[in-house]
Structures are given as C-alpha cells and as structure tokens.
Design a protein around this motif. Structure first.
Motif, PDB file in Angstrom:
ATOM      1  N   THR A 225       0.844  -1.197   0.000  1.00 15.10           N
ATOM      2  CA  THR A 225       0.000   0.000   0.000  1.00 15.10           C
ATOM      3  C   THR A 225       0.875   1.241   0.000  1.00 15.10           C
ATOM      4  O   THR A 225       1.809   1.350   0.803  1.00 15.10           O
ATOM      5  N   ALA A 226       0.541   2.172  -0.909  1.00 20.01           N
ATOM      6  CA  ALA A 226       1.225   3.467  -0.984  1.00 20.01           C
ATOM      7  C   ALA A 226       0.276   4.548  -0.476  1.00 20.01           C
ATOM      8  O   ALA A 226      -0.863   4.645  -0.928  1.00 20.01           O
ATOM      9  N   PHE A 227       0.741   5.332   0.483  1.00 16.45           N
ATOM     10  CA  PHE A 227      -0.053   6.418   1.068  1.00 16.45           C
ATOM     11  C   PHE A 227       0.486   7.744   0.517  1.00 16.45           C
ATOM     12  O   PHE A 227       1.688   8.014   0.615  1.00 16.45           O
ATOM     13  N   ARG A 228      -0.423   8.570  -0.023  1.00 18.01           N
ATOM     14  CA  ARG A 228      -0.001   9.817  -0.646  1.00 18.01           C
ATOM     15  C   ARG A 228      -0.955  10.940  -0.251  1.00 18.01           C
ATOM     16  O   ARG A 228      -2.163  10.711  -0.100  1.00 18.01           O
ATOM     17  N   PRO A 229      -0.438  12.186  -0.123  1.00 21.63           N
ATOM     18  CA  PRO A 229      -1.341  13.336   0.056  1.00 21.63           C
ATOM     19  C   PRO A 229      -2.172  13.536  -1.203  1.00 21.63           C
ATOM     20  O   PRO A 229      -1.712  13.286  -2.314  1.00 21.63           O
ATOM     21  N   LEU A 230      -3.414  14.007  -1.002  1.00 21.72           N
ATOM     22  CA  LEU A 230      -4.311  14.274  -2.135  1.00 21.72           C
ATOM     23  C   LEU A 230      -5.077  15.552  -1.827  1.00 21.72           C
ATOM     24  O   LEU A 230      -6.214  15.521  -1.402  1.00 21.72           O
ATOM     25  N   GLY A 231      -4.408  16.694  -2.000  1.00 22.67           N
ATOM     26  CA  GLY A 231      -5.044  17.962  -1.631  1.00 22.67           C
ATOM     27  C   GLY A 231      -5.257  18.000  -0.129  1.00 22.67           C
ATOM     28  O   GLY A 231      -4.338  17.791   0.661  1.00 22.67           O
ATOM     29  N   ALA A 232      -6.504  18.266   0.282  1.00 21.02           N
ATOM     30  CA  ALA A 232      -6.838  18.277   1.706  1.00 21.02           C
ATOM     31  C   ALA A 232      -7.144  16.879   2.211  1.00 21.02           C
ATOM     32  O   ALA A 232      -7.462  16.699   3.376  1.00 21.02           O
TER      33      ALA A 232
END
Length: 938
Positions: A225-232
């Motif tokens: 699993t890759a966790f990434r920011p997505l705007g807010a």
C-alpha cells in the motif's frame, strides 16, 4: 440560436408583491424563459416541491409558519442537489454561515438585489448544481474504473479521518465491504481489522508525507500500500502483490540455477536431443522417447509462434545465420511457458548443414514481471498526469524531464514553454539560492521546502515542494520526483495574522505591541547615535460620552476619523499607533522638544476640527489632551518615556483639556505631574498593606438554577475603609505595569481559597480574570502550576478568563497562553465575547472552553432583535465547537427565559447573585463541608 429549456422556479414569500416582482425579474433576466410557481408558506412550499420538483427555490427567511432556513434544511435533506437561494431582510453573517454549511446555493439581502442580480444568481446556482452532478458522474466513472482493475484497491480519507471513497477488487478480496466502509471512521475499521498501526500512515499523508507499507491480510494475501497526500485528503492505493512476490522468488531461483536448457536437432535423422534441464522446462521425462522436430512443433509450440519458429529455422538452414527467438511453449501438464531461444546452425567441412542447436531459457516469470512493471508504470503515469497537485520529474542539472497539466496551470505557462524553462527558470530570483541548496542536499534524503514561483502573469505564487531522489537498483541517482502545491492563500492568511498581531483592527494603525517595538528600536538608536525625537501620548477628551450616548458604532467611527486626522497631519517617517480605547501614541524620530510642541499643538487643533464636523453635536465636545516627552538623554528608557508622556497628558487634562503639556524631569511643574500618579501610589500602598480584597459572584446553571462556580472580582479598601471598584485603579495599574503583580496575587489567593475548602473535603470552583499584559507571562503560568500542586486541588476547578479584545490584540500569544493554561488542566474562558463582533473568525485560533457573552447584548436583549441574534450566533458557535456559554448582566427574571430559549448554558448578574466577600463564601463552604462530614456514617 440554440433552444434553451425554461427554468422552473419556486418563489416562496408571504408577500404577494414580492413574489410578483421576483416573477417579473426572472422572466426578464433568464434566457429561454422561466416557469414560476408561487408559495406563501413552508407548507405550500413542501406541496409545490413534491408536485413540481422545480430547478430553483427562491426562499424568504421569514415566513408565517417558520424560518426559510429550516425549509432549506428539509429540502436539502431530501435532495442534496436542491438549488436554494435564501432571501433575508438584513445582512446576518451567522445566518449566512449556517446557510452555506447546509448547502444553500446563495444568500441575498432583499434591499441589495435587483432583477439582473437575481437572474444572474439563479443562473450561477444552476451552473454550480450542474457542475456538482458532472463531478459525481466523473467520480463514479473513476470508481468503476478502479473496480475493474485486478488486485487493486483505492481508499481516500478526509481530514476527519473518515473514508470518502473505497473501491477496487483488492478491497473485496481482503474481506471488506467497500461500499459499507464509506463514511466510517478509519480508526474504527483498522481497530476491527487488528491493524491500528496503519492509522499513522493516513495521518502522515494528511500532513503531506508519503509512505508505503507491505502487510499480510487475514486471507493470507500480501498487499503493498502506498499512502499519498491528495489535496486536503489522503489516498491509499493497495495492490495484491502475492503473485508478483511468488514470481519474483521463482525467477531468482531460476537465475541461480541458470534455468537454461540446451537442445540439438539432427538434420539427417530429424531427431532432437534435449538436455535434462530442458526436459524439466517442458515437463518431459528424459527417460522416455523425446518428440521429433515435427512432433515438437505441433505439440509443444503455441500455434501463434509456429510459423515464426519455422522462419527462423529455414533462415538458419539456408543462410547459416544465428538467430534469437522468443516463443510460448505448451508443457505436458497443459501450462504455458515463455522461452527465449538462441539458435545456431552447424555445418560440416563441406559446408553442408549438419544440425541446428541452441539454448532455451525459461523467461516466463521475467516476462510476467515485465508486464507487471509496465502496468505499474502505466498506473504511475496515470497518477502522475491526473494528480491535483503539480508533479514533475527533473534531472539534477535543473531540466524538467516530465510535468503534468496541474503544474502548467499552477505556473500559468504552457507545457512546452515550461519544459524549456526548467525548474529554476520559474523560481523567484530571491529564492533560487535556497532551491539550489535544497537540491544539493537531496543526496542525504528527501526535501520539503516552501518558496515562490514567478507566475506567467507576473504575480508571485507560493508553493510547498516535496521531492525525492529516485535511484536505480544499484543506488545511483537517476532523477528527482517531486510535487508542488499552491499555498499562496495560506501564506497570505499567515501574513494577515502577523499584521493583526501588531496592528489595531479598527484603524489599521500599529497597536500597543507594535508601537512598543518601534519605541524600543528608537531608544536603542539614541544610545548609539545620541538623543533625538519625542514621544506624544494623545487621549481623546469626551469620547466616553459619545460612546455611551451614540453607541459603539458611532464611537468606532469617531476613532477612525481621529486616526485619519492624525495620520494626515503627521509625516510618513512619524510613527502613529492606537494604544487602545481612545488613546493614541506618536513617535517623532528627530524633533526636539520645541518642535514636538508645535506638532502637538497642530494635533490638538485638527482633532478639535475633525470632531466638530463628525456628524452629531455631541461629538463637538470631543477634544484631545496630549502629553509630550522629549528624548533628552541617550540613557532614557522606553518605559521612562511612556511614563513621562503619560504624566504630561494627565497634566493637560487637569489643566482644562483640549491642549498639550510637556514633561519636564525637573522644574516647578513636577509636583503637578506627580499628582497624576495618585492612583498608582495608592495602589502600591494597598498592595504593600494588603488592602486588596476579593469578592465572589455566583455563575448559575440557568436550567437548574444551581451555582456551578464563582467569579472572583477585585476590590481595593480605601484609606477610610470604603470599597473602591477596579475601574478606578486598574487603568493606572495597566498603564504602569503593576497589573502583572495584581494578576499573580489574585490567582494565588484564588487557588489558596480552593485549597482551604479542599482540605475539609469540599470543592470551590472559581474563575479569575487576567489582563492582556499577563498573556504569555511565564512566571504567571509557573505560579499557577506550583500553587495548584501545593493546594492539592483539581486543576479543572480553576478557569482563567481573558477578555476578547485582549486576546484579539495578539492572537498568536493569546492562543499559546490558552494552550498553556489548558495544558495545566485548567479551563480557559473568553470574557466579554461579542464586544469585538467582527473577530468571530479568530475563534479557530483560540482554544477556549467557555464563551462569556458581553453584558451589552444581554441587558437589552428583550427589546433588541440584533442583541438576540448575536446571543444566538455566539451560542451556536460555542455549542458547535463543544463549548459552553455564560451570559453576563443577567439583572432580571424575564431575560433568563430568553437566554434559555437561545440555548445559553449559564448566567451571571445581580438577579442571580450579587458579589459578596470571598470570606463569606469560604465560611459557607466550610460549614457545609463540616455538616456533610458529620452526617457521613462511620
């Protein structure tokens, strides 16, 4: 010209003329026509809505059977796409905010609208509705696309750590119901799954940090699993890599063993000879007869590759050329494998072809891995290109290798032009060195920084950049992968906060904090370059009368007018500030005492002229009293200057006002100036002789009428024994700095009283007030902690109160002070809330527990609709944040019912209980505690 379908509008207003006017305006303003349905009540609105389902509802706030906002709430609960425009008779920020929270399309004040505005508002509202629908359809298509991706799952969470989108086969394979997860708490879902540790990855992504995790699910499958920011928000993309990992392991074993077999085809006999390894690859038993070339071709080669194999074979026979071929074979067990074969023709001495031989390597897993890598690259490309933030790949020499459309939008440059400029070409010149240094430091790890970009239209854009150095399998740097997020709005907001910290919000002038910094800097310069300049303290005479008779609004306008007048008369190099209330200060950097006196005289005159023309005859009584203190020695301190100018200002007031006075350190006027320090001297004596006393006023639960705590109020015992209210002596204490010592004395006395009651088994919850000057006082905070420990009382029984105006004067410092108070376990209350009604937005920066509603709004609430609206708004905000409210000045019974109707929790005032000496409260608490202990069975 295209035909446009008529817009159906439901107009809800109990005034027929208003409905008719709206119909005329809409008919004139909407291209394609309009069909208007009218309703006079909420009941008629519901019936029309059920029958017609109009495109737009124009809804009046005040209706015979209820408020329009409640009707809007009903319609939006039934259909979130309902397009509602709320009309009201007057501007109401709280109502506007609540309407926006509910999803009302727009909020208009009747007196401010006309036909074109109403028609334009309807058109814009319909466009926003259509945009929302298109966005949902787009999200649904994306969700369906994700569902079709094998072994993949996508999860998106919001700032409240709740799932807002869950889709993909991997979610279902892991035993979860994707649709049921939407809206659930991430923490609860992970707790049920036995993986609470994963929550930190979502939190890091919301904070802007990417991460990755590999884990084994309950079904035994391995997921990456890759966790990434997505705007807010934050996005997690998970892949079932079980098969990939197995294939990779198999491939490693195959490479270790070479996984390569040899073969030979004899042309004369047409027999084939295979090595044992090749037999194993094909699934054949080496001890059994091997197939001929013809049998091999028909039984073991995939039909799609047979012709190509024959072409390679014929070329080898004819030309004797070596060749390479990749083909799919069929094993005896029915499985298919991919082989990479290298073919060589062997000829005899006579040049005749003897045999064809070669080696075949099983590359099935390698090709599967290649396909998986290409798929991953494609997924990366999709995520890269469609990311909401600007994405880029660049080399370390400062050239863009790849960018997405979002980066082009962020910078305003076309993609081709942006690629030519490179990363450094769009960086603000003042920030280039910082960026170059950050790139050089990437060898040690990822970077994160904020800097400015040059937008194509010439403006500066602040961006938050996070980047990582991508390396090859040997660890050598390849390129930089990064993203940019536009943080201009946040930066501008922070700049506004910094401005507010040093400036008066009403006039825009420096506040006391900002002025004292400027004065300190000037005094420091005089120590280096010699004495120069002068300080003026300006106090408006008669301002309180205007404020009390004409109201706070008129008082504010007078302050603004006087500030403008002072600013006009002064030079740009002069420093003008509003210290608070009706008091201003002026720093003249170079003037001598005579020159400063000329300026002071001019300021007295311009204030008198400007106040006379302010708009009401009462304002004509407003003048200015000014004190002048010249910097006559390089050793003078800021405090001494302030005291001198302040004393001179009081001398001007005593001499008849509407004039100025100059401070002289020595001379015949000194006794008169010293007379102005009477209150300060009396206060110092009272402190030394312990003649400060505390009175306690109850704070009452309005529902149960029970006293929940007491607020301590300061009094001074005069020389003849009379009680002196704080309004008489606290201004002097605040002006000359004695207030901090008083604050510490009050806090210590309060905690000691609480400790006395606790020692006999009782409780005495108390509230104490502190001044603006004590905000950030580390000694006061240390004192609170030490006294609480020594007294052995519950910290939550102590509430520290700070007036709203004192908090707003320095929000960052007030916020830090409130956090520190709460960290000690005490409560924090904003006192006199509403006096600065425009500062509602500051609440999100101030961690408070209690809002005390300014008594001005309570005293006349029965007769004043505006006061009631303010009370309702303040209560709504406090309750929405999970806090409580206290109404001040509760001086009669009927107002209690009004406060209860508006949701106020507690009250304080003479009707509920007058202030009484703290000793009486202690005595009553001690008696009650003794009686309780005596009645308890042994």
């Amino acid at each position: 010209m295209d035909d446009v379908a008529p817009v159906q509008v439901l107009v809800v207003d109990d005034v027929a003329a208003s409905r008719g006017l709206a119909t005329i305006w809409l008919s004139d303003g909407l291209r394609g026509g309009v069909e208007v349905v009218e309703a006079a009540t909420l009941a008629e609105m519901r019936a029309a809505w059920a029958a017609e389902r109009p495109d737009v509802v124009v809804l009046d706030q005040r209706l015979p059977d209820g408020e329009g906002l409640e009707g809007a709430r009903e319609l939006l609960a039934e259909d979130p796409d309902a397009t509602i425009i709320l009309l009201t008779g007057m501007a109401d920020p709280a109502l506007d905010q609540e309407a926006e929270r509910l999803g009302v399309a727009d909020f208009l004040v009747k007196q401010e609208i006309d036909g074109p505005m109403l028609a334009r508002t309807v058109r814009y509202a319909l466009r926003r509705r259509d945009d929302r629908r298109r966005l949902r359809r787009s999200e649904e298509r994306y969700r369906n696309l994700v569902k079709e991706l094998p072994d993949t799952g996508v999860l998106v969470v919001d700032e409240q750590l709740r799932f807002v989108m869950v889709a993909g086969a991997a979610i279902e394979q892991a035993g979860h119901d994707a649709e049921a997860m939407v809206g659930q708490s991430v923490a609860e879902v992970l707790e049920r799954a036995g993986r609470p540790d994963v929550l930190d990855h979502y939190r890091d992504a919301l904070a802007g940090t990417s991460s990755a995790l590999e884990s084994v699910s309950a079904n035994g499958r391995t997921y990456r699993t890759a966790f990434r920011p997505l705007g807010a928000e934050a996005m997690a993309v998970t892949f079932d890599v079980t098969d990939q990992l197995a294939q990779a392991a198999e491939l490693q074993r195959a490479q270790a063993l070479a996984r390569t077999g040899s073969w030979r085809w004899d042309i004369a006999t047409q027999q084939m000879t295979w090595s044992p390894e090749l037999c194993r690859i094909y699934g054949l038993d080496p001890s059994q007869p091997l197939p001929t070339f013809k049998e091999f071709l028909s039984e073991r080669v995939d039909p799609a590759d047979r012709e190509r194999l024959m072409e390679v074979t014929r070329a080898a026979q004819r030309d004797g050329q070596d060749a390479e071929l990749e083909m799919v074979i069929l094993r005896t067990d029915g499985t298919r494998r991919t082989l990479l074969s290298r073919v060589r023709a062997v000829r005899g001495a006579d040049g005749q072809l003897i045999r064809i031989e070669g080696i075949s390597q099983d590359v099935t897993e390698q090709r599967a891995a290649d396909r998986a890598r290409r798929a991953a690259e494609q997924r990366f490309e999709v995520a890269f290109d469609r990311a909401p933030n600007g994405m880029f790949l660049s080399d370390r020499e400062g050239r863009f290798l790849r960018i997405n459309d979002a980066l082009a939008v962020l910078t305003g440059y076309p993609r081709e032009e942006l690629l030519e400029q490179g990363p450094l070409g769009i960086v603000h010149p003042d920030d280039v060195a910082q960026v170059v240094e950050a790139i050089a430091a990437m060898v040690d790890g990822d970077i994160r920084l904020e800097h400015r970009l040059n937008h194509r239209d010439g403006r500066d854009v602040w961006v938050s950049v996070s980047a990582t150095l991508v390396r090859d399998e040997h660890g050598a740097p390849l390129h930089i992968l990064g993203q940019m997020q536009d943080v201009t709005e946040r930066r501008e907001y922070e700049a506004r906060l910094r401005h507010l910290a040093d400036h008066d919000p009403l006039t825009g002038l420096l506040n006391r904090r900002g002025f004292e910094r400027a004065l300190d800097a000037h005094v420091a310069r005089t120590r280096r370059y010699g004495a120069a300049g002068a300080l003026l303290i300006v106090d408006l005479d008669g301002f309180k009368y205007v404020n009390d008779t004409l109201g706070h609004h008129a008082g504010d306008q007078l302050i603004i007018a006087c500030a403008s007048a002072l600013r006009e008369r002064l030079r740009e190099t002069d420093v003008l500030a509003r210290l608070g209330g009706d008091e201003f200060a002026v720093l003249l950097p170079v003037e001598s005492a005579p020159e400063a006196a000329v300026v002071a005289s001019a300021l007295v005159e311009i204030v008198r002229q400007r106040a006379r023309g302010f708009g009401d005859q009462q304002a004509g009584n407003v003048t200015a009293s000014i004190g002048v203190a010249a910097v006559e020695a390089a050793t003078v301190s800021s405090g001494e200057l302030m005291v001198g100018a302040d004393l001179a200002m009081y001398e001007a007031k005593e001499a008849g006002r509407n004039q100025f006075a100059v401070y002289h350190a020595e001379g015949g006027r000194q006794p008169r100036i010293r007379a102005q320090m009477t209150w300060l001297q009396r206060l110092d004596r009272a402190l030394a002789e312990e003649r400060l006393v505390l009175h306690a006023q109850p704070i009452v639960d309005l529902r149960t009428r029970e006293t929940v705590r007491h607020e301590l109020l300061l009094r001074m015992v005069g020389d003849d024994g009379e009680l002196i209210l704080p309004e008489s002596f606290l201004p002097a204490a605040e002006r000359f700095g004695t207030i901090t010592a008083i604050d510490r004395w009050v806090v210590a006395e309060a905690i000691r009283a609480m400790g006395q009651v606790a020692a006999i088994g009782g409780r005495l919850p108390l509230s104490v007030n502190v001044s603006a000057r004590s905000v950030g006082d580390a000694e006061l905070l240390a004192l609170i902690g030490a006294e609480l420990t020594a007294a052995g009382v519950e910290p939550s029984d102590l509430v520290v109160e700070l007036t709203e105006t004192a908090a707003v004067a320095d929000i960052p410092r007030a916020g830090a002070f409130a956090e520190a108070v709460r960290a000690l376990g005490c409560g924090f209350a904003l006192d006199d809330f509403g006096a600065g009604f425009g500062s509602f937005s500051y609440l999100k920066h101030l961690p408070f527990d209690v809002l005390k509603i300014d008594g001005e709004f309570v005293a006349n609430a029965e007769d004043n609709e505006t006061d009631r609206l303010v009370i309702s708004a303040v209560t709504g905000i406090a309750h929405g944040l999970g806090r409580t409210t206290v109404a001040e000045f509760v001086d009669d019974g009927p107002v209690i019912e009004l406060l209860l109707a508006h949701g106020v929790d507690f009250g304080q005032g003479h009707h509920l209980g007058r202030p009484a000496p703290l000793e009486e409260l202690l005595a009553a608490a001690g008696v009650a505690a003794d009686r309780t202990r005596a009645d308890t069975p042994a």
